[in-house]
Scaffold this motif. Structure first.
Motif, mmCIF file in Angstrom:
data_model
loop_
_atom_site.group_PDB
_atom_site.id
_atom_site.type_symbol
_atom_site.label_atom_id
_atom_site.label_comp_id
_atom_site.label_asym_id
_atom_site.label_seq_id
_atom_site.Cartn_x
_atom_site.Cartn_y
_atom_site.Cartn_z
ATOM 1 N N ARG A 223 0.862 -1.189 0.000
ATOM 2 C CA ARG A 223 0.000 0.000 0.000
ATOM 3 C C ARG A 223 0.895 1.234 0.000
ATOM 4 O O ARG A 223 1.945 1.250 0.646
ATOM 5 C CB ARG A 223 -0.882 0.083 1.242
ATOM 6 N N GLU A 224 0.444 2.279 -0.696
ATOM 7 C CA GLU A 224 1.215 3.514 -0.768
ATOM 8 C C GLU A 224 1.558 4.017 0.640
ATOM 9 O O GLU A 224 2.709 4.355 0.920
ATOM 10 C CB GLU A 224 0.396 4.566 -1.519
ATOM 11 N N SER A 273 9.378 -3.166 -6.289
ATOM 12 C CA SER A 273 7.939 -3.325 -6.479
ATOM 13 C C SER A 273 7.390 -4.249 -5.406
ATOM 14 O O SER A 273 8.044 -5.221 -5.028
ATOM 15 C CB SER A 273 7.645 -3.908 -7.859
ATOM 16 N N TYR A 283 -3.078 -5.373 -5.042
ATOM 17 C CA TYR A 283 -2.405 -4.127 -4.693
ATOM 18 C C TYR A 283 -1.004 -4.103 -5.285
ATOM 19 O O TYR A 283 -0.329 -5.128 -5.348
ATOM 20 C CB TYR A 283 -2.300 -3.988 -3.174
ATOM 21 N N HIS A 284 -0.586 -2.929 -5.669
ATOM 22 C CA HIS A 284 0.762 -2.764 -6.204
ATOM 23 C C HIS A 284 1.316 -1.429 -5.752
ATOM 24 O O HIS A 284 0.623 -0.410 -5.820
ATOM 25 C CB HIS A 284 0.729 -2.804 -7.732
ATOM 26 N N TYR A 285 2.543 -1.452 -5.246
ATOM 27 C CA TYR A 285 3.210 -0.186 -4.944
ATOM 28 C C TYR A 285 4.675 -0.313 -5.299
ATOM 29 O O TYR A 285 5.277 -1.370 -5.151
ATOM 30 C CB TYR A 285 3.049 0.207 -3.468
ATOM 31 N N ARG A 286 5.226 0.771 -5.772
ATOM 32 C CA ARG A 286 6.629 0.802 -6.152
ATOM 33 C C ARG A 286 7.285 1.917 -5.347
ATOM 34 O O ARG A 286 6.875 3.085 -5.430
ATOM 35 C CB ARG A 286 6.726 1.091 -7.645
ATOM 36 N N GLY A 287 8.250 1.574 -4.533
ATOM 37 C CA GLY A 287 8.911 2.590 -3.714
ATOM 38 C C GLY A 287 10.200 2.031 -3.141
ATOM 39 O O GLY A 287 10.473 0.832 -3.253
ATOM 40 N N ARG A 302 10.350 0.094 4.316
ATOM 41 C CA ARG A 302 9.305 -0.685 3.639
ATOM 42 C C ARG A 302 9.913 -2.014 3.223
ATOM 43 O O ARG A 302 10.785 -2.057 2.359
ATOM 44 C CB ARG A 302 8.842 0.092 2.400
ATOM 45 N N ASP B 293 7.609 11.959 -9.098
ATOM 46 C CA ASP B 293 8.270 10.686 -8.801
ATOM 47 C C ASP B 293 9.719 10.711 -9.284
ATOM 48 O O ASP B 293 10.218 11.750 -9.737
ATOM 49 C CB ASP B 293 7.476 9.513 -9.404
ATOM 50 N N ASP B 380 -5.110 3.262 -3.731
ATOM 51 C CA ASP B 380 -4.747 1.841 -3.664
ATOM 52 C C ASP B 380 -5.959 0.950 -3.933
ATOM 53 O O ASP B 380 -5.871 -0.004 -4.709
ATOM 54 C CB ASP B 380 -4.210 1.497 -2.268
#
Lengths: 396, 396
Positions: A223-224, A273, A283-287, A302, B293, B380
């Motif tokens: 999650r973001e 990712s 759900y997808h988040y990239r950070g 994270r 970003d 999300d």
């Protein structure tokens, strides 16, 4: 602020006690310099002062929100006159629209934005390893949190600074967790609901609800906004194994910054990712694994290997990211960083899920049940609650 | 994936149709190069391939989450053998622990991370001004969203791309909003609850619940994660005034990037403070008005002048920030960027609150009531729902 001048000053909800008086004002090209009775100098720009006028034309008396917008005055607005009143307010008469602004000295000094003042205001976490936290782990009792605002404030501040704490003597019934979280704020909902059970579930959609070992991780890393505080209340723990492990992710990050600067840089700049999929959600988040703010301070970790997605950075960064990631995981496994304990029925552990990694050893149910109840409260609500408790403490 | 090889491949929940076959493998020092039947070349690093082994030793068959951790193999792991099977799988025999991995060609090609492929995968918003959105505003009907998954998917994709859309024929009763949001996900809670009313309230703690003009803003800008989708369902609008205005914040940002590059740079790098205080809460967030970003793409706009706190950056940045901020606000006021319309009873507008600024003119209740009901769903959950609808569409 006194009610006598409430016609000119719409008070903030936060109290600003008067600790010093302004003694002199110097007018500059774009700003004034205020000299205070303890020798401190504050520079306030004209635009800033006009922007922060507290008169009822500029601030809504009902909501105390600003109705004035700074782009409605010339960028070059200046004071035609600036002086200190007998009751230690600063008054500015503007060269535009004959507007007059008046500043409360407690408010004004609190909002001084000189570089050295801004830096001292920065909150700093207390980072820890096994040795430090084994002596300093914040502990409290359930009834104290529920009955006393002072104890609640002390406890929440410790939790903010260490990122972890333990509550003892929590009743081993399902509603007991909520009695404590209700003292703080509403819960953060997720696809797992608000209150969730950590127990063996047929067709589990998360490793949490199996008997598997869970390696060190943060929850909901796909999650973001990863949930802030995580509460885990132990209802029963008669199983064999299932010990809890906690690691201060900020400590790992700072250790890397010092000892493996290249890996630290790569983990703060090359994104990973994270995927969290089941039949009903995707759900997808990239950070980045380590997030830093504009000052380079670590703000978040994270990490959950079991829901990390395939690495998808350009080829020339792939090996560098693996190297940094391996370095990070291997450090989290070092016992010198690990707080290790076995939750017993009636204990609750609370931790900053965006900072403190948690793990669980595999367990065996032959000897008995293991069941936790958990929930999340986000950092925003947690920090707001601390401010409200501080506001009330300062008022009383 | 076929069930025949399920003993070696734990399928993802996402379908990966086979569109091309691998025809050749070249072994390099740190990677293999796969040549596909359409001529495309993919480089896959050994570590990446070992990391993405789909065998049941590496992936939990229950949760489909990874149990293997990449730091448990040597950083220098290599293929001792690599070949293509008759059913077009790639098989790697590893030089460590005799492990064997097998890759499904649909999955593998979808996860190619060559630079040109990664770039084409990037989602791009459709940015708009008044002229464009007046022709292209996505519109649908309440019953279509509730009855048809296909219509829901089309609509949600438009909403994602434009950041705004309108739903007609929503029943003018309180539960009607929830019937639509239930088709997407749970609501985001805030200190205003989950479902909130926008109507005149005695002792209002927000300008929204007064008759005041609300200048263009994003909601809850003092929270770290501003709510994603905002739903505003008009139950009654017989008041005079109160027209709605929407501006694509991404358009303003891109306009600034092109025409006022210094102000754009300053708004993306110098943080503002946002405060939201009432007697029961005290939220604070510090962040930039425009967020980008790691590729420099605009991802978010954060702006609500009426809950912006005093600017608290070092003195030498103060005037630059005011200049950039004035530039931004003045652009949002330009009619050529504004979608302007009057919500009527039974209409619902939905917009990405982290992108599209909204405003309301002041209104007068002499002619009648004005009442909206609103709620939020985070990005999300919104994007997860789109993926699930897409997954089901591709399966059927």
């Amino acid at each position: 602020m006194s009610s006598a001048d409430s016609n000119l000053e719409i008070a903030s909800f936060t109290p600003y006690p008067i600790t010093h008086h302004p003694v002199q004002i110097e007018k500059n090209e774009e700003s004034i310099t205020v000299i205070w009775d303890h020798g401190h100098k504050s520079e306030f720009h004209y635009l800033w002062l006009r922007d922060n006028c507290h008169c009822p034309q500029c601030i809504s008396t009902a909501t105390r929100e600003q109705t004035f917008e700074i782009c409605d005055v010339p960028f070059t607005i200046k004071a035609s006159n600036a002086y200190i009143t007998d009751d230690h307010r600063i008054v500015i008469e503007w060269d535009y629209e004959n507007h007059v602004s008046k500043y409360h000295p407690g408010w004004l000094l609190s909002h001084c934005y000189s570089e050295e003042v801004v830096q001292t205001k920065q909150w700093k976490p207390i980072i820890w390893d096994k040795e430090k936290i084994s002596h300093e782990l914040p502990k409290t009792q359930s009834h104290a949190l529920i009955e006393s605002d002072a104890e609640l404030l002390t406890w929440l501040r410790s939790l903010r600074d260490y990122g972890i704490g333990v509550v003892a003597d929590v009743e081993t019934k399902q509603s007991a967790l909520k009695a404590i979280t209700d003292r703080i704020a509403f819960m953060r909902e997720s696809n797992y609901g608000t209150l969730f059970d950590v127990k063996i579930t047929a067709g589990a959609n998360t490793s949490a609800n199996t008997t598997l070992r869970l390696p060190l991780h943060t929850d909901l890393s796909a999650r973001e906004l990863q949930p802030g505080l995580q509460f885990l209340h132990c209802l029963v723990n008669d199983a064999t194994g299932g010990e809890s492990i906690f690691v201060d992710g900020f400590k790992i990050a700072e250790y890397m910054r010092e000892h493996c600067p290249e890996e630290f840089r790569d983990l703060t700049t090359i994104p990973m990712s994270f995927n969290n999929k089941d039949p009903y959600c995707d759900y997808h988040y990239r950070g980045t694994v380590i997030a830093t703010d504009s000052n380079g301070e670590v703000t978040e970790v994270r990490h959950a290997n079991f829901i990390r997605g395939p690495i998808d950075v350009p080829s020339h960064q792939t090996m560098a990211l693996y190297k940094a990631y391996q370095c990070f995981i291997l450090l989290t496994r070092e016992p010198k960083f690990q707080l290790f304990f076995r939750l017993t029925a009636g204990e609750m552990v609370v931790f900053d899920n965006r900072r403190v990694l948690h793990a669980r050893n595999a367990f065996d149910l032959k000897a008995g049940m293991r069941q936790l109840q958990g929930c999340y409260i986000d950092r925003d609500e947690f920090l707001s609650r601390i401010r409200i408790l501080e506001r009330n403490t300062e008022l009383n």
